[in-house]
Design an enzyme around this catalytic site. Structure first.
Site, short mmCIF file in Angstrom:
data_model
loop_
_atom_site.label_atom_id
_atom_site.label_comp_id
_atom_site.label_asym_id
_atom_site.label_seq_id
_atom_site.Cartn_x
_atom_site.Cartn_y
_atom_site.Cartn_z
N ASN A 42 -83.63 -20.60 -24.82
CA ASN A 42 -83.97 -21.94 -24.33
C ASN A 42 -85.32 -21.83 -23.62
O ASN A 42 -85.72 -20.73 -23.21
CB ASN A 42 -82.85 -22.50 -23.42
CG ASN A 42 -82.79 -21.82 -22.05
OD1 ASN A 42 -83.77 -21.82 -21.30
ND2 ASN A 42 -81.66 -21.22 -21.72
N ARG A 116 -74.77 -14.76 -28.04
CA ARG A 116 -73.69 -15.18 -27.14
C ARG A 116 -72.31 -15.27 -27.81
O ARG A 116 -71.31 -15.50 -27.13
CB ARG A 116 -74.03 -16.53 -26.49
CG ARG A 116 -75.28 -16.49 -25.61
CD ARG A 116 -75.33 -17.64 -24.63
NE ARG A 116 -74.20 -17.63 -23.70
CZ ARG A 116 -73.91 -18.60 -22.84
NH1 ARG A 116 -74.65 -19.68 -22.81
NH2 ARG A 116 -72.87 -18.51 -22.03
N HIS A 196 -78.49 -28.77 -23.08
CA HIS A 196 -77.05 -29.00 -22.93
C HIS A 196 -76.89 -30.32 -22.16
O HIS A 196 -77.71 -30.62 -21.28
CB HIS A 196 -76.41 -27.91 -22.05
CG HIS A 196 -75.92 -26.71 -22.77
ND1 HIS A 196 -75.93 -25.46 -22.19
CD2 HIS A 196 -75.36 -26.54 -24.00
CE1 HIS A 196 -75.42 -24.58 -23.04
NE2 HIS A 196 -75.07 -25.21 -24.14
N CYS A 292 -73.01 -24.85 -14.77
CA CYS A 292 -72.61 -24.00 -15.89
C CYS A 292 -72.18 -22.60 -15.46
O CYS A 292 -71.75 -21.81 -16.30
CB CYS A 292 -73.68 -23.97 -16.96
SG CYS A 292 -75.33 -23.70 -16.37
N1 ARG Z 1 -79.23 -18.61 -21.04
C1 ARG Z 1 -78.10 -19.42 -21.30
C2 ARG Z 1 -78.23 -20.10 -22.65
O1 ARG Z 1 -79.31 -20.46 -23.02
C3 ARG Z 1 -77.95 -20.46 -20.20
C4 ARG Z 1 -76.76 -21.34 -20.37
C5 ARG Z 1 -76.63 -22.34 -19.24
N2 ARG Z 1 -75.53 -23.16 -19.48
C6 ARG Z 1 -75.53 -24.50 -19.41
N3 ARG Z 1 -74.42 -25.10 -19.70
N4 ARG Z 1 -76.57 -25.20 -19.14
O2 ARG Z 1 -77.27 -20.26 -23.36
#
Ligand code: ARG
Length: 298
Positions: A42, A116, A196, A292
């Site tokens: 991200n 992930r 998100h 999160c």
């Molecule tokens: N580095 C993680 C990703 O990009 C961060 C996730 C954060 N989660 C959220 N629900 N905003 O997946």
């Protein structure tokens, strides 16, 4: 029957028609032992690879953990796993539900990024140990679904707000709506920094929500305003830099939020909420903050 709403003219129910849901009493946290920024999935992670202060991250996480305990929630702590630096963001691997009969169900996520995907079985174990009915999605029918990162329950109501566009496919909400027997209001996300739903939308109580408006389409904003009578808006600065909308309000009164959201905090206090500020600077480097870094459970 599945009901996925994408514009106000499809809304065939009002707030008063929504069935109630109990407030979650438990919170799941994953220790940040192996938390770091090791890849970029991200825009917030850019420039931060290898740049996390582990000790600081540990301290920040400990403060959050004790705050949930002080709020009276039962805190379940899970170990982190080597090789999964983002597992601390445990809002993403699942979406739990409690049925009207009090049965606990969970839909496991299909993570967008390969890095992930392996987190999901570890989180599934937590649900197995708490006698949740586990539902696996048929990923041949859609691309990805990132749990409560994108699908957020309305406060105490059987209504899901479903973000899509970056990490979650819109099609999945038909299946979720069917599985959970709940309407879903689907909101398209338009800005990569707000990848998100939980980066730009925070349910505060039954009538109030905190949003960053520029992350939504006009249809989405209209839907939000048709259900919530109190829409608090974050500025670009606070939404982007401090993840203001990645706050959490587990009981409809106390808001946990990254420190520095001066403008949002004034608005929250004026609306009667109690604000608790936390430092999540190390986690902001990975594109996450308070919301999160936990999963609320029944
Ligand atoms: N580095 C993680 C990703 O990009 C961060 C996730 C954060 N989660 C959220 N629900 N905003 O997946």
């Amino acid at each position: 029957m599945a009901k996925v709403i994408t514009s106000v003219n499809e809304l065939d129910f009002g707030f008063g028609d929504l069935r109630s849901m109990p407030v979650p009493e438990k919170v799941l946290l994953v220790k940040p032992t192996f938390f770091s920024v090791e890849y970029v999935i991200n825009p917030h992670m850019e420039g931060h690879v290898g740049n996390v202060d582990k000790l600081q991250a540990q301290n920040e996480w400990e403060h959050l953990r004790s705050a949930y305990e002080e709020l009276g929630l039962y805190v379940h702590v899970e170990e982190g796993q080597r090789g999964y630096p983002d597992m601390v963001f445990c809002a993403n691997q699942s979406l739990p539900n409690i049925t009207e009969e009090g049965e606990k169900q969970v839909v496991m996520s299909v993570m967008y990024a390969d890095e992930r995907k392996g987190e999901v079985p570890f989180i599934q174990k937590v649900y197995e140990e708490s006698s949740y009915d586990i539902v696996h999605l048929d990923s041949s029918r859609f691309n990805s679904f990132e749990g409560m990162g994108d699908a957020i329950w309305h406060h105490q109501k059987r209504l899901l707000w479903g973000g899509y566009g970056f990490r979650t496919s819109k099609d999945v909400y038909e299946i979720i709506s069917d599985t959970f027997d709940t309407p879903v209001i689907a909101l398209e996300l338009t800005k990569p920094k707000f990848y998100h739903l939980d980066t730009c939308f925070c349910v505060l109580d039954e009538n109030s929500v905190l949003i960053y408006p520029a992350a939504f389409t006009d249809e989405g904003l209209e839907l939000i305003r048709s259900i919530f009578t109190n829409v608090i808006e974050a500025t670009k600065y606070e939404a982007e830099k401090f993840f203001a909308c990645n706050a959490t309000c587990p009981d409809g009164k106390n808001v946990f939020i990254q420190q520095g959201c001066v403008d949002v905090n004034h608005k929250l206090k004026d609306a009667g909420f109690k604000v608790h500020e936390f430092s999540t600077y190390e986690f902001l480097k990975s594109g996450g903050s308070v919301f999160c870094m936990k999963m609320l459970l029944w």
